[in-house]
Write an enzyme that holds these catalytic residues in place. Structure first.
Site, PDB file in Angstrom:
ATOM      1  N   LYS A  46     -40.913  17.280  42.661  1.00  0.00           N
ATOM      2  CA  LYS A  46     -42.371  17.023  42.428  1.00  0.00           C
ATOM      3  C   LYS A  46     -43.242  17.495  41.591  1.00  0.00           C
ATOM      4  CE  LYS A  46     -41.893  15.413  47.404  1.00  0.00           C
ATOM      5  NZ  LYS A  46     -42.046  15.899  48.893  1.00  0.00           N
TER       6      LYS A  46
ATOM      7  N   GLN B 241     -44.955  19.030  53.651  1.00  0.00           N
ATOM      8  CA  GLN B 241     -43.282  18.694  53.491  1.00  0.00           C
ATOM      9  C   GLN B 241     -42.890  18.816  54.954  1.00  0.00           C
ATOM     10  OE1 GLN B 241     -42.397  18.294  50.286  1.00  0.00           O
ATOM     11  NE2 GLN B 241     -40.285  18.049  51.226  1.00  0.00           N
TER      12      GLN B 241
ATOM     13  N   ASP C  61     -48.337  10.478  51.016  1.00  0.00           N
ATOM     14  CA  ASP C  61     -47.303  10.092  51.856  1.00  0.00           C
ATOM     15  C   ASP C  61     -47.431   9.001  52.707  1.00  0.00           C
ATOM     16  OD1 ASP C  61     -44.917  11.745  51.052  1.00  0.00           O
ATOM     17  OD2 ASP C  61     -45.450  13.230  52.445  1.00  0.00           O
TER      18      ASP C  61
END
Ligand code: NAP
Length: 298
Positions: free
Chosen positions: A48, A92, A115
């Site tokens: 990322k 995460q 997300d």
């Protein structure tokens, strides 16, 4: 059989995204919050970071020790929600058990939830309202669209019902008029469903889970699985034997994975647009309020 090449499509879409990002007057900002030192998470964060920097985004990787508590993370997310230089925030996964994943996830402002996992954005997806959509499902739909693979009216079987992959892809495809079946670990005779499917999407996390005798010849196979064995990556599909009977198939690596990282960067761009819209609306509302006050005072 045609391989659905996620790297090629990712590279093509990045060029377009770069052009769009260059037209903006401000730098985009993405924060990734990680708890602990999980090796797989570190690899994903590095991917990322690489793409974010290539696109000129500000990238912050905030790592907490395993012992961190809910309050510390929540307070940090709240500060990011109020920071105009940050457009996207992700946490995460997985988080250690002592942390409240749902509360932490839902502290993220829906407009910065790149997300797409907050209740707000999941609800919008359910209702078919444009929203920030989870990255892997969005990447799968882009891959199908790029190859003009029909979704509407097709029988699609998804194996896996996670909140990250299975459930959101089911909603996306239902919104696109597919007939969707979700299978999971308690489903009996999965092959009864997969053998009748035009498209099979596998997100289980078990190497070579989908075998050739489970699928209909000519079907489209999307392999989401990432399984690391002795440093090598394998998908959830028995590729060698399934590929020859399929019409389209994603390889692992090089299929869905590269699309996921691109979609995250695209969501940061979309989040920025949403935030700009919100700021414009707020400004217009404030101007309206001032006008009303002026009228009452004159
Ligand atoms: P997850 O949360 O562990 O969910 C796995 C799902 O598979 C669950 O719904 C589970 O059923 C189901 N399952 C497990 N064993 C099964 C079996 N024997 N038969 C049928 N269903 C079974 O995993 P996830 O986050 O969705 O990820 C799935 C895989 O995709 C992993 O390999 C992950 O690394 C990979 N992944 C890849 C990307 C990418 O960008 N390519 C992105 C995200 C995830 P139950 O619900 O009944 O337990």
């Amino acid at each position: 059989m045609v391989e659905l090449n996620g790297k090629e499509l990712r590279d093509k879409l990045i060029l377009k995204l770069k052009e769009d990002v260059e037209k903006l007057s401000t730098q985009l900002g993405l924060v990734v919050i990680q708890v602990g030192e999980d090796e797989a998470s570190k690899v994903y964060v590095r991917q990322k970071e690489r793409l974010a920097l290539e696109l000129g985004y500000k990238f912050i990787h905030k790592v907490y020790p395993e012992s961190v508590d809910n309050v510390e993370i929540i307070e940090y997310i709240e500060s990011l929600n109020n920071d105009d230089s940050i457009d996207g925030i992700i946490v995460q996964m997985p988080l250690p058990k002592h942390l409240n994943t749902s509360v932490i996830q839902n502290t993220i402002s829906p407009n910065k939830d790149v997300d797409g996992l907050t209740f707000s954005n999941s609800g919008k997806l359910l209702h078919g309202v444009p929203s920030l959509v989870p990255c892997t499902p969005k990447g799968i739909v882009d891959l199908l669209d790029e190859h003009q693979i029909e979704i509407s009216g097709k029988n699609i079987v998804i194996i896996g019902r996670s909140i990250l992959v299975g459930k959101p892809i089911a909603n996306l495809l239902t919104n696109r008029n597919a007939t969707v079946t979700i299978c999971h670990s308690k489903t009996e005779n999965i092959q009864l469903y997969t053998q009748n499917a035009d498209i099979v999407i596998v997100a289980v996390g078990s190497p070579a889970f989908l075998k050739a005798d489970m699928v209909k010849p000519g079907s489209v196979i999307i392999d989401v699985g990432i399984n690391r064995i002795n440093g090598k990556l394998y998908g959830d599909v028995d590729y060698e034997n399934v590929a020859p009977t399929s019409s389209y198939i994603t390889p692992v690596p090089g299929g869905v994975g590269p699309m996921t990282v691109y979609e995250l960067m695209h969501n940061v761009y979309l989040a920025h647009q949403l935030l700009e819209e919100e700021r414009k609306l707020e400004k217009a509302n404030n101007n309206e309020k001032v006008k009303k006050l002026e009228l009452t005072h004159n």
